[in-house]
Design a protein around this motif. Structure first.
Motif, mmCIF file in Angstrom:
data_model
loop_
_atom_site.group_PDB
_atom_site.id
_atom_site.type_symbol
_atom_site.label_atom_id
_atom_site.label_comp_id
_atom_site.label_asym_id
_atom_site.label_seq_id
_atom_site.Cartn_x
_atom_site.Cartn_y
_atom_site.Cartn_z
ATOM 1 N N VAL A 287 -8.097 -3.687 26.489
ATOM 2 C CA VAL A 287 -7.870 -2.397 25.838
ATOM 3 C C VAL A 287 -7.236 -2.587 24.460
ATOM 4 C CG1 VAL A 287 -6.557 -0.238 25.931
ATOM 5 C CG2 VAL A 287 -7.696 -1.095 27.990
ATOM 6 N N LEU A 288 -6.263 -3.487 24.388
ATOM 7 C CA LEU A 288 -5.536 -3.625 23.124
ATOM 8 C C LEU A 288 -6.183 -4.621 22.168
ATOM 9 C CD1 LEU A 288 -1.841 -3.564 24.392
ATOM 10 C CD2 LEU A 288 -3.191 -1.668 23.473
ATOM 11 N N GLY A 289 -7.066 -5.470 22.682
ATOM 12 C CA GLY A 289 -7.652 -6.498 21.823
ATOM 13 C C GLY A 289 -6.652 -7.600 21.530
ATOM 14 N N GLU A 335 -0.414 1.721 26.982
ATOM 15 C CA GLU A 335 0.137 2.297 25.750
ATOM 16 C C GLU A 335 1.604 1.916 25.588
ATOM 17 O OE1 GLU A 335 -0.375 6.464 23.648
ATOM 18 O OE2 GLU A 335 1.312 6.558 25.036
ATOM 19 N N ASP A 336 2.356 1.933 26.693
ATOM 20 C CA ASP A 336 3.768 1.568 26.597
ATOM 21 C C ASP A 336 3.936 0.122 26.146
ATOM 22 O OD1 ASP A 336 4.207 4.172 27.875
ATOM 23 O OD2 ASP A 336 6.249 3.402 28.205
ATOM 24 N N ILE A 337 3.047 -0.743 26.614
ATOM 25 C CA ILE A 337 3.103 -2.145 26.169
ATOM 26 C C ILE A 337 2.871 -2.213 24.655
ATOM 27 C CG2 ILE A 337 1.920 -4.380 26.317
ATOM 28 C CD1 ILE A 337 1.399 -3.651 29.330
ATOM 29 N N ALA A 338 1.871 -1.430 24.180
ATOM 30 C CA ALA A 338 1.572 -1.407 22.739
ATOM 31 C C ALA A 338 2.774 -0.871 21.961
ATOM 32 C CB ALA A 338 0.338 -0.550 22.476
ATOM 33 N N LEU A 346 0.366 -4.590 15.529
ATOM 34 C CA LEU A 346 -1.002 -4.790 16.024
ATOM 35 C C LEU A 346 -1.902 -4.910 14.799
ATOM 36 C CD1 LEU A 346 -1.132 -2.019 18.771
ATOM 37 C CD2 LEU A 346 -0.884 -4.485 19.160
ATOM 38 N N GLU A 347 -2.431 -6.071 14.567
ATOM 39 C CA GLU A 347 -3.268 -6.257 13.390
ATOM 40 C C GLU A 347 -4.559 -5.447 13.540
ATOM 41 O OE1 GLU A 347 -4.190 -7.600 9.722
ATOM 42 O OE2 GLU A 347 -2.293 -7.956 10.758
ATOM 43 N N PRO A 348 -4.821 -4.489 12.633
ATOM 44 C CA PRO A 348 -6.088 -3.755 12.750
ATOM 45 C C PRO A 348 -7.267 -4.720 12.593
ATOM 46 C CG PRO A 348 -4.606 -2.657 11.221
ATOM 47 C CD PRO A 348 -3.994 -3.993 11.531
ATOM 48 N N GLU A 349 -8.257 -4.576 13.442
ATOM 49 C CA GLU A 349 -9.393 -5.475 13.397
ATOM 50 C C GLU A 349 -10.676 -4.647 13.429
ATOM 51 O OE1 GLU A 349 -10.433 -7.557 16.961
ATOM 52 O OE2 GLU A 349 -10.830 -9.409 15.854
ATOM 53 N N PRO A 350 -11.326 -4.484 12.264
ATOM 54 C CA PRO A 350 -12.529 -3.650 12.251
ATOM 55 C C PRO A 350 -13.546 -4.171 13.259
ATOM 56 C CG PRO A 350 -11.912 -4.281 10.020
ATOM 57 C CD PRO A 350 -11.042 -5.073 10.949
ATOM 58 N N PRO A 351 -14.214 -3.279 13.976
ATOM 59 C CA PRO A 351 -15.249 -3.731 14.907
ATOM 60 C C PRO A 351 -16.445 -4.300 14.137
ATOM 61 C CG PRO A 351 -15.201 -1.342 14.803
ATOM 62 C CD PRO A 351 -14.073 -1.830 13.952
ATOM 63 N N GLN A 352 -17.416 -4.839 14.884
ATOM 64 C CA GLN A 352 -18.657 -5.338 14.274
ATOM 65 C C GLN A 352 -19.156 -4.329 13.239
ATOM 66 O OE1 GLN A 352 -20.708 -8.154 14.825
ATOM 67 N NE2 GLN A 352 -18.761 -8.853 15.678
ATOM 68 N N PRO A 353 -19.445 -4.804 12.012
ATOM 69 C CA PRO A 353 -19.927 -3.836 11.017
ATOM 70 C C PRO A 353 -21.262 -3.228 11.432
ATOM 71 C CG PRO A 353 -20.042 -6.081 10.159
ATOM 72 C CD PRO A 353 -19.343 -6.165 11.480
ATOM 73 N N LEU B 384 -14.693 -2.683 23.116
ATOM 74 C CA LEU B 384 -14.025 -2.140 21.939
ATOM 75 C C LEU B 384 -12.529 -1.967 22.255
ATOM 76 C CD1 LEU B 384 -15.068 -0.910 19.143
ATOM 77 C CD2 LEU B 384 -14.548 1.283 20.192
ATOM 78 N N SER B 385 -11.670 -2.434 21.354
ATOM 79 C CA SER B 385 -10.233 -2.412 21.659
ATOM 80 C C SER B 385 -9.482 -1.444 20.753
ATOM 81 C CB SER B 385 -9.645 -3.812 21.486
ATOM 82 O OG SER B 385 -9.540 -4.110 20.102
ATOM 83 N N PHE B 386 -8.221 -1.245 21.134
ATOM 84 C CA PHE B 386 -7.333 -0.394 20.342
ATOM 85 C C PHE B 386 -7.180 -0.950 18.923
ATOM 86 C CE2 PHE B 386 -2.831 1.055 19.436
ATOM 87 C CZ PHE B 386 -3.152 2.394 19.281
ATOM 88 N N ARG B 387 -7.126 -2.289 18.805
ATOM 89 C CA ARG B 387 -7.038 -2.891 17.470
ATOM 90 C C ARG B 387 -8.306 -2.601 16.658
ATOM 91 N NH1 ARG B 387 -6.392 -8.831 18.030
ATOM 92 N NH2 ARG B 387 -6.454 -8.792 15.757
ATOM 93 N N ASN B 388 -9.440 -2.530 17.335
ATOM 94 C CA ASN B 388 -10.683 -2.164 16.640
ATOM 95 C C ASN B 388 -10.579 -0.735 16.090
ATOM 96 O OD1 ASN B 388 -12.724 -3.896 19.074
ATOM 97 N ND2 ASN B 388 -11.966 -4.603 17.101
ATOM 98 N N LEU B 389 -9.954 0.136 16.883
ATOM 99 C CA LEU B 389 -9.768 1.521 16.426
ATOM 100 C C LEU B 389 -8.921 1.528 15.146
ATOM 101 C CD1 LEU B 389 -9.722 4.641 16.667
ATOM 102 C CD2 LEU B 389 -7.749 4.393 18.158
ATOM 103 N N LEU B 390 -7.795 0.801 15.193
ATOM 104 C CA LEU B 390 -6.945 0.751 14.002
ATOM 105 C C LEU B 390 -7.725 0.166 12.826
ATOM 106 C CD1 LEU B 390 -3.542 -0.511 15.513
ATOM 107 C CD2 LEU B 390 -4.365 1.837 15.252
#
Lengths: 551, 491
Positions: A287-289, A335-338, A346-353, B384-390
């Motif tokens: 969930v968090l990546g 969510e509480d862990i996050a 949490l480093e934002p990581e864009p999904p596959q373009p 798809l992860s929460f970090r992907n959302l961010l």
């Protein structure tokens, strides 16, 4: 979202440490809270509605101690049984009750304010303004009897002194004369006669959800609290009591359980239910990546005040404290862990373009039309979707979407046309340099019972020309130019129309089909809108043009 | 040395060269111009000594009624005609009977004076024929009013006609304009200065002999206003373009929604405060929508709201009501569009958005309106992860020109984890603009979706106001053309 006032020294007292305002703001931000304003010693904190346990300083402090690492895991409270019993004859309008005791709360001047705030904020949020839940606080030492009764009574046959009152009065009088009675008196009243009432022995101690009796009034110096929670949903009633007693027990108090007898069963309240959930490390990481190990997950959960122990290499057993009413599903633990990690960590990581897509045909069509009209010297207007039914009726519109709870008469309908708004806009612009050439493109909503939402939506263009002298062609020429530039075939056909002068009104035919109207506004309508200049106006349905061309 | 003349001066001078000498009135009518403008040119020409203005005495001669009456035939001519008819001889008595006493007296006196007749013993004899066409023509002219200079006066006629009360004479002083020698010379060599260069001047070659009058190029021109797109709609189109560049497709949405799609499918409990009248617009007409054809998802909503079903959730623990779900409202969030879209589209990867008006019962004020634009975007993909959302939110704002973001944990009934976002705008600081999160497992189960869905939504007004430096939300709906015409474009 609820805002609470908290003295800064109290928060520091609870945490056991002084903190700078910046540190506090930062920590509270990580707990979904925002410091709205802070004077030297009072903080105004906005909370999210999912955490009613933080509506009191002790609850906020409990969470802060966790993320600061001062205290970890689920707090444990001392619990004992009391000799108090409640007999319930469930009132049909408010059948559930839960009661509890907290010893050694030690109420002082500051705390009594916080207690009232806690009660009020719970009423407004979780309690749905006392409909779902209502709370009463009582001084335990003032209870006339340990035999408590919760039942419905005839409002004319019961008398008591309401909180802060001096004279006994009938329950009916309480409903009629007191502010609380007028405000909350209808919530649980049945047949204008019966109302839930809470007795200690023969004495009324509360008339939920309206008011308490004065006899058990809490005041500075009160040491032990007796708490009643009543409502329409049993689970909610029990949960709120759990939130309250655990919050108060943070003051070093001891929780007392009370036996509650319903006609069919009996129970002890507060329940203090501890739910257990298993949580897989894979699930959290997916969930968090992230790639957290089990130890880290346990540490974060404990900081968020859950008990957590490993079940296997990649699973933990989580114990959820009774005050965490927001945990419905394991996702809520994630969510509480996050939050414990901190969203900014949490480093934002864009999904596959993804490849660019085409802007939808319809928007391209509308944008081209806008460009051409602008090129023809027309100013675009941006108008409300909501409009006034009165002004629509003035123009002869009869059927449109009407609101049941408008905020103003001026905005009480969804527009079925742009014409009345365009006319209003022109009315406001009789002092500017002429000519005035304006247009708007926007959606209208029509009543259509064949649709699941009973409405259909169309995009229309409305344009107008206003000047000291205006002729039909002043608008006809640019309109034709715009539509023809888009490659459409345009024609006009003479019609009669309620808005337009006889002999100066036309149906606009585009690609052979009726798509709109064009004409010079009747002087009687100009007068109705207090307009002193002649106006040529048109309205054209763009959705239909677009739909036909698309085929 | 060539002299410079304005076009008007040139025209006047040229006409004067033709007419030599004339009055202002005549000059104006010849030129087809107004008297004041001709007078202004004449003054300018006179200051350059090209024309001379002199005052002359004029005689204005007007025929009286008597004069007009006899302008076809004078009394003595009438007498002569009658006498001829009578064979050149008649008695005075006879004539008096024919002409009447008054006229015959005048006619006899003048005919005699002119030597046309002889009177002997009450008898008239024709002596000589005569006619008075010169007098008659003069009277005809005088009937319309004659203006003559002293030397033009027919002095012989005037005294007789005056005496016979056939005319009156008035005297008047008039300005007479005549071209001077210098004027005639200047005309040959003049350079004409003209204001407007016309196509005619260019094609005729006349431009060679003219000079174009300088403009006051430093003066303020009159104000004109271009047609303009509305700045806020332009901003929305910019957002739309960014989303399409990022591979999003548009979702269909409805202004009027059932509570079912606006709330229930998003796992918002039926007693949630957001559904009440102070947070949602309910409809007086029409009131109830239809859930026909949605039996599958309606059943899933019921079970998951009531008990959580097999989602691992506790659910809300109440009895779910289809009547509440059917009620019609104005959509309060664009997430209703996302829910409808996910119900119908299951292929991954999926990126979709909707931009539209949403409605909440807020009073109209500088900060809030009962309607505002909301944008809702969803991304669905395997793992798809929460970090992907961010990440996707960061990319979106980066493309919009906003580089600094701050994430705060938040709460929305249909997402978990949830996040509220702040962006940093130069000169304004941090402003809260969006809410986002991963759709809750309960929502995914209701929609029948298997993969994680990241969603974010934001109001567009606040950010557009920040871009344009506006501090009153109502200005986005202003129809004040003074404001719109003078609004500066951002670039």
């Amino acid at each position: 979202m609820p805002v609470i006032r908290v003295p800064k020294y109290r928060l520091e007292q609870v945490i056991g440490r002084t903190l700078s305002l910046e540190e506090l703001e930062e920590l509270l931000f990580r707990l979904k809270c925002e410091v709205e304003s802070a004077s030297e010693d009072i903080l105004e904190i906005e909370l999210n509605s999912d955490r009613p346990d933080m509506l009191i300083t002790e609850g906020l402090g409990r969470a802060l101690k966790g993320i600061l690492g001062i205290e970890k895991g689920m707090p444990s409270y001392t619990i004992q049984q009391t000799s108090i019993t409640v007999r319930v004859d469930p009132p049909p309008t408010r059948p559930y009750i839960a009661v509890g005791v907290v010893y050694n709360v030690r109420v002082d001047y500051d705390f009594i304010e916080e207690l009232i705030q806690f009660q009020e904020k719970l009423h407004i949020t979780y309690g749905r303004n006392r409909k779902k839940i209502a709370i009463g606080f009582h001084d335990l030492s003032k209870l006339p009897s340990n035999q408590i009764y919760y039942k419905e009574v005839d409002v004319d046959k019961v008398r008591f002194i309401p909180l802060h009152g001096s004279e006994p009065m009938t329950a009916r009088k309480v409903l009629e004369k007191l502010k609380q009675g007028q405000e909350y008196g209808r919530i649980s009243l049945r047949e204008d006669k019966y109302h839930p009432m809470l007795f200690s022995g023969n004495h009324v101690i509360a008339m939920p959800p309206v008011i308490n009796a004065d006899i058990t009034r809490v005041e500075p110096g009160t040491k032990d609290l007796f708490i009643d929670v009543t409502g329409t949903n049993r689970e909610a009633v029990e949960k709120v009591l759990d939130i309250i007693v655990t919050g108060l027990a943070e003051r070093g108090g001891v929780i007392g359980k009370v036996r509650v007898h319903y006609p069919e069963h009996e129970t002890w309240t507060p329940i203090l239910r501890v739910d257990k959930k298993e949580l897989g490390a894979n699930y959290v990481n997916k969930v968090l990546g992230l790639k957290l190990n089990l130890k880290e997950i346990i540490e974060h959960l404990q900081r968020m005040r859950f008990n957590a122990k490993p079940l296997s290499d990649n699973r933990v057993l989580v114990e959820i404290p009774p005050f965490r009413v927001d945990i419905l599903h394991s996702i809520d633990l994630v969510e509480d862990i996050a939050m414990s990690i901190g969203y900014d960590n949490l480093e934002p990581e864009p999904p596959q373009p993804s490849l660019p897509t085409m802007v939808g045909d319809k928007h391209r069509f509308l944008n081209r039309l806008r460009e051409i009209l602008v090129g023809l010297g027309f100013q675009e207007l941006h108008l409300y979707m909501l409009t006034s039914s009165k002004s629509l009726e003035k123009l002869g519109y009869r059927e449109f979407v009407k609101l049941a709870n408008p905020v103003t008469e001026e905005l009480d309908a969804l527009r079925p046309t742009l014409i009345n708004q365009i006319l209003n806009a022109l009315k406001m612009n009789q002092h500017v340099e002429m000519p005035v050439k304006v247009f708007a493109i926007g959606d209208i909503v029509l009543v259509d019972y064949s649709k699941e939402t009973r409405t259909s939506e169309q995009t229309v263009l409305s344009a107008a020309y206003m000047s000291g002298k205006a002729s039909f062609e002043d608008l006809q020429a640019p309109l034709y130019a715009a539509l023809r530039t888009l490659g459409l075939n345009v024609m006009a056909k003479k019609i009669e129309h309620q808005l337009f002068i006889n002999g100066r009104a036309a149906r606009i035919i585009i690609d052979g089909e009726e798509r709109g109207v064009l004409g010079e506004i009747k002087p009687e309508i100009l007068e109705l809108f207090q307009i002193k200049y002649p106006i040529i106006l048109c309205e054209v349905n763009l959705t239909r043009i677009w739909n036909k061309r698309r085929k | 040395m060539a002299i410079t003349l304005s076009e008007g001066e040139y025209k006047v001078l040229k006409k004067l060269a033709e007419l030599k000498k004339t009055s202002l009135e005549e000059l104006a009518s010849e030129l087809g111009m107004t008297k004041p403008s001709v007078s202004a040119y004449v003054e300018m020409l006179s200051s350059k000594n090209l024309v001379r203005v002199v005052e002359e005495k004029y005689y204005i001669i007007k025929a009286t009624e008597e004069g007009i009456r006899w302008s076809k035939e004078l009394p003595e001519e009438l007498l002569l005609r009658k006498l001829e008819e009578l064979g050149g001889k008649a008695s005075i008595k006879q004539i008096t009977e024919i002409l009447g006493k008054n006229i015959s007296t005048i006619a006899l006196a003048w005919a005699k004076k002119r030597g046309w007749i002889e009177i002997k013993a009450g008898q008239l004899f024709l002596r000589k024929k005569g006619e008075l066409s010169r007098i008659r023509e003069f009277l005809v002219k005088a009937a319309k009013g004659l203006v003559l200079r002293a030397e033009e006066l027919p002095r012989d006629l005037l005294s007789e006609l005056k005496r016979r009360k056939m005319i009156v004479i008035e005297e008047e002083k008039r300005k007479i304009i005549e071209i001077t020698e210098d004027g005639l010379k200047a005309l040959e060599k003049a350079v004409v200065e003209i204001g407007v260069l016309t196509s005619d001047i260019i094609s005729s070659g006349r431009w060679r002999n003219i000079r174009l009058k300088p403009y006051n190029v430093e003066a303020e021109p009159p104000r004109v206003y271009p047609g303009r797109k509305h700045f806020f709609i332009d901003f929305i189109e910019e957002v739309r373009r960014v989303l399409h560049d990022m591979g999003f497709v548009e979702m269909k949405s409805y202004y009027v929604e059932t509570e079912f799609w606006n709330f229930d499918v998003l796992f918002q409990a039926q007693d949630h405060p957001a559904r009440e009248v102070h947070d949602t617009f309910h409809l007086a007409y029409p009131r109830e929508g239809s859930l026909e054809g949605y039996e599958d998802i309606v059943e899933r909503v019921r079970i998951i709201h009531e008990t959580g079903g097999n989602t691992g959730s506790r659910g809300w623990g109440y009895k779910w009501s289809p009547e509440i779900a059917r009620r019609l409202i104005l959509r309060s969030q664009m997430t209703s569009a996302s829910a409808r879209y996910l119900y119908e589209h299951k292929d991954i990867p999926l990126r979709a958005y909707a931009i539209g008006k949403v409605f909440r019962p807020d009073e109209v004020s500088a900060k809030r309106l009962p309607e505002f634009y909301q944008f809702d975007g969803i991304v669905m993909d395997r793992d798809l992860s929460f970090r992907n959302l961010l990440g996707i939110i960061k990319e979106f704002f980066w493309r919009l020109g906003i580089k600094q973001l701050k994430f705060k944990p938040g709460y929305f009934p249909f997402t978990e984890p949830s996040v509220e976002g702040y962006v940093y705008i130069e000169g304004l600081g941090w402003i809260e603009v969006f809410g986002a999160g991963m759709f809750r497992p309960e929502v995914l189960a209701i929609l029948g979706v298997e993969h994680p869905v990241a969603a974010w939504g934001m109001g567009l007004e606040r950010i557009a106001m920040a871009f344009h430096g506006l501090n009153d939300i109502r200005l986005l709906y202003s129809t004040d053309l003074f404001f719109l015409r003078n609004m500066k474009v951002k670039w």
